[in-house]
Motif scaffolding. Structure first.
Motif, PDB file in Angstrom:
ATOM      1  N   ILE A 147      19.539   4.572  13.028  1.00  0.00           N
ATOM      2  CA  ILE A 147      20.347   3.572  13.751  1.00  0.00           C
ATOM      3  C   ILE A 147      21.818   4.002  13.775  1.00  0.00           C
ATOM      4  O   ILE A 147      22.475   3.948  14.818  1.00  0.00           O
ATOM      5  CB  ILE A 147      20.184   2.173  13.116  1.00  0.00           C
ATOM      6  N   LEU A 150      22.641   6.353  16.460  1.00  0.00           N
ATOM      7  CA  LEU A 150      22.785   5.878  17.843  1.00  0.00           C
ATOM      8  C   LEU A 150      24.247   5.701  18.231  1.00  0.00           C
ATOM      9  O   LEU A 150      24.578   5.567  19.413  1.00  0.00           O
ATOM     10  CB  LEU A 150      22.074   4.518  18.014  1.00  0.00           C
ATOM     11  N   VAL A 151      25.108   5.644  17.220  1.00  0.00           N
ATOM     12  CA  VAL A 151      26.534   5.430  17.483  1.00  0.00           C
ATOM     13  C   VAL A 151      27.184   6.796  17.651  1.00  0.00           C
ATOM     14  O   VAL A 151      27.317   7.551  16.688  1.00  0.00           O
ATOM     15  CB  VAL A 151      27.196   4.661  16.319  1.00  0.00           C
ATOM     16  N   ARG A 156      33.676   5.170  15.362  1.00  0.00           N
ATOM     17  CA  ARG A 156      33.009   3.875  15.498  1.00  0.00           C
ATOM     18  C   ARG A 156      31.934   3.705  14.421  1.00  0.00           C
ATOM     19  O   ARG A 156      31.728   2.603  13.909  1.00  0.00           O
ATOM     20  CB  ARG A 156      32.388   3.735  16.887  1.00  0.00           C
ATOM     21  N   VAL A 185      31.116  -2.052  15.448  1.00  0.00           N
ATOM     22  CA  VAL A 185      29.950  -1.832  16.303  1.00  0.00           C
ATOM     23  C   VAL A 185      29.007  -3.020  16.180  1.00  0.00           C
ATOM     24  O   VAL A 185      28.649  -3.424  15.070  1.00  0.00           O
ATOM     25  CB  VAL A 185      29.224  -0.526  15.897  1.00  0.00           C
ATOM     26  N   PHE A 187      25.250  -4.643  17.745  1.00  0.00           N
ATOM     27  CA  PHE A 187      24.002  -4.118  18.310  1.00  0.00           C
ATOM     28  C   PHE A 187      23.336  -5.119  19.244  1.00  0.00           C
ATOM     29  O   PHE A 187      23.390  -6.340  19.028  1.00  0.00           O
ATOM     30  CB  PHE A 187      23.020  -3.784  17.179  1.00  0.00           C
TER      31      PHE A 187
ATOM     32  N   LEU B  35      27.576  -3.495  23.553  1.00  0.00           N
ATOM     33  CA  LEU B  35      26.662  -3.528  22.412  1.00  0.00           C
ATOM     34  C   LEU B  35      25.803  -2.266  22.455  1.00  0.00           C
ATOM     35  O   LEU B  35      25.510  -1.736  23.525  1.00  0.00           O
ATOM     36  CB  LEU B  35      25.752  -4.753  22.487  1.00  0.00           C
ATOM     37  N   ILE B  36      25.417  -1.799  21.289  1.00  0.00           N
ATOM     38  CA  ILE B  36      24.576  -0.608  21.221  1.00  0.00           C
ATOM     39  C   ILE B  36      23.113  -1.028  21.115  1.00  0.00           C
ATOM     40  O   ILE B  36      22.720  -1.725  20.165  1.00  0.00           O
ATOM     41  CB  ILE B  36      25.014   0.307  20.053  1.00  0.00           C
ATOM     42  N   MET B  38      19.449  -0.957  20.278  1.00  0.00           N
ATOM     43  CA  MET B  38      18.716  -0.289  19.198  1.00  0.00           C
ATOM     44  C   MET B  38      17.267  -0.751  19.162  1.00  0.00           C
ATOM     45  O   MET B  38      16.942  -1.854  19.591  1.00  0.00           O
ATOM     46  CB  MET B  38      19.405  -0.523  17.851  1.00  0.00           C
TER      47      MET B  38
END
Lengths: 189, 234
Positions: A147, A150-151, A156, A185, A187, B35-36, B38
């Motif tokens: 996870i 993913l950034v 960040r 960040v 999600f 927003l990421i 996931m």
């Protein structure tokens, strides 16, 4: 099929209903694992602290198992640890939790996730909650976490990693910036 | 371990954006970065099973938490908590809070000049039953002014907080009352892009749920995110 009920803000006046003393303490003497304290502050886009936010956390026990029927791992449950905490911010935007460092849990495919705590942020001025995660500074497995990976930008990614407290054993600092420089960040889950 | 069966994503249009400028407080509190996205992991499809040991029957009757009865119009608010497939969500915690009949919260931060009611706190909690049903007895909350824009008033509403079966099903919402003329003027309500979806937050007056000679009934069903169907499901 039924449509989802929309989310609305928690507003400023939840304290008398949603808070019960001690919800920021997830551990008792009987809980297994390494004691940690997570402390932090919540800031808005002007860098002003939020005195009316509600932070909720959800985490696995020290063995890396969630106290939930969908977690069917063969790891021990801990009768003295359930993994949920709730803390309002005070006048300086501060919150804190007394908990244990969670164990690693499985990730997508055959990956393993680095130890982390799941976070929900609720407040006036937020029509829906925001979701983020707390990882731990100095944890080697952060480098392979699916996870965190993913950034894209390393700067960040740092917003998700709680820093070891200065001189205080087991204390980690995790500030939440809703907007602007150093924005945390969040999600889409 | 195989990947968990995921929950459906947020329904487009039914959930508000973080930034909705007519609701002025969102301006400084909405993230500017996207927003990421996931994948849902074990961390998200699990969630707190919370508070069961602490709920007692009187918690769901807000008119019996003090020596006397509160002022105002007594109402019964009931409904079901369901997932998107229409399946009941049993044994889940429902927490509510609201103003008194005059439009004042007991919270120390509420500076509205309307009177407090010594017989009303305005907080309740209950668990849904095996069919996902819940019921509260309370008084109808009042409208109150706020400082979002000139002459701004919140429509009467009851705050609801639910957990559901996972971290992803967490929902905090507000229940409104059918026919309230303040609803179309309210930036919090209007933050929901899809008007049909927004209308799901408006409770329905229900003569069936109305108790003769005692209290009006309002019906409010709540739908939480559901799981994706699986091919193997029977």
């Amino acid at each position: 099929m039924s449509g989802q009920t929309p989310s609305q803000t928690v507003g400023p006046f939840f304290g008398f209903a949603l808070l019960r003393e001690g919800h920021e303490v997830l551990v008792s003497d009987a809980t297994a694992g390494e004691r940690i304290v997570i402390e932090g502050r919540v800031f808005d886009g002007d860098g002003a602290p939020l005195n009316d936010a509600l932070i909720e956390i959800w985490q696995a026990n020290a063995a890396g198992r969630y106290d939930h029927p969908d977690d069917r791992q063969e790891k021990p449950l801990d009768a003295a640890f359930h993994g949920f905490g709730r803390c309002p911010t005070d006048d300086s935007g501060r919150f804190h939790f007394r908990t244990i460092r969670p164990g690693p849990v499985p990730g997508p495919g055959n990956t393993l996730q680095a130890p982390h705590i799941n976070v929900t942020v609720l407040a006036r001025g937020m029509l829906k909650q925001l979701v983020t995660r707390i990882y731990f500074e100095g944890e080697p497995s952060n480098a392979d976490d699916p996870i965190l990976g993913l950034v894209g930008e390393p700067e960040r990614r740092k917003t998700l990693i709680a820093k070891r407290g200065n001189g205080k054993n087991g204390t980690y600092t995790f500030d939440i910036r809703l907007q602007g420089p150093g924005e945390t960040v969040f999600f889409d889950v | 371990m195989s990947d968990p069966i995921p929950y459906r994503r947020e329904e487009k249009g039914a959930q508000p954006p973080s930034l909705y400028p007519p609701y002025v407080s969102t301006l400084k509190r909405a993230p500017r970065q996207p927003l990421i996205l996931m994948p849902q992991t074990l961390s998200e499809v699990t969630g707190p099973v919370y508070g069961h040991d602490k709920v007692v029957p009187d918690d769901s009757d807000l008119t019996r938490q003090h020596k006397g009865e509160p002022q105002g119009e007594r109402i019964v608010v009931s409904g079901r908590v369901l997932d998107e497939s229409g399946r009941p969500v049993p044994r889940t915690l429902v927490e509510i809070w609201q103003t008194n009949a005059a439009g004042r919260y007991i919270h120390h931060g509420d500076q509205h000049s309307a009177p407090l009611d010594p017989n009303f706190s305005g907080a309740g909690r209950t668990l849904t039953d095996a069919d996902g049903r819940y019921k509260f007895v309370t008084v109808k909350p009042g409208a109150y002014p706020w400082r979002n824009h000139p002459n701004a008033w919140r429509p009467a509403h009851i705050h609801f907080s639910l957990f559901g079966p996972s971290f992803l099903t967490r929902l905090v919402t507000q229940m409104y009352f059918q026919g309230d003329p303040l609803i179309p003027l309210d930036p919090v309500y209007n933050g929901i892009p899809d008007k049909k979806a927004a209308a799901r937050m408006v409770s329905r007056f229900d003569l069936e749920a109305t108790v003769p000679e005692w209290a009006l009934g309002y019906c409010f069903d709540i739908v939480l995110r559901g799981r994706e169907a699986t091919p193997m499901e029977h």
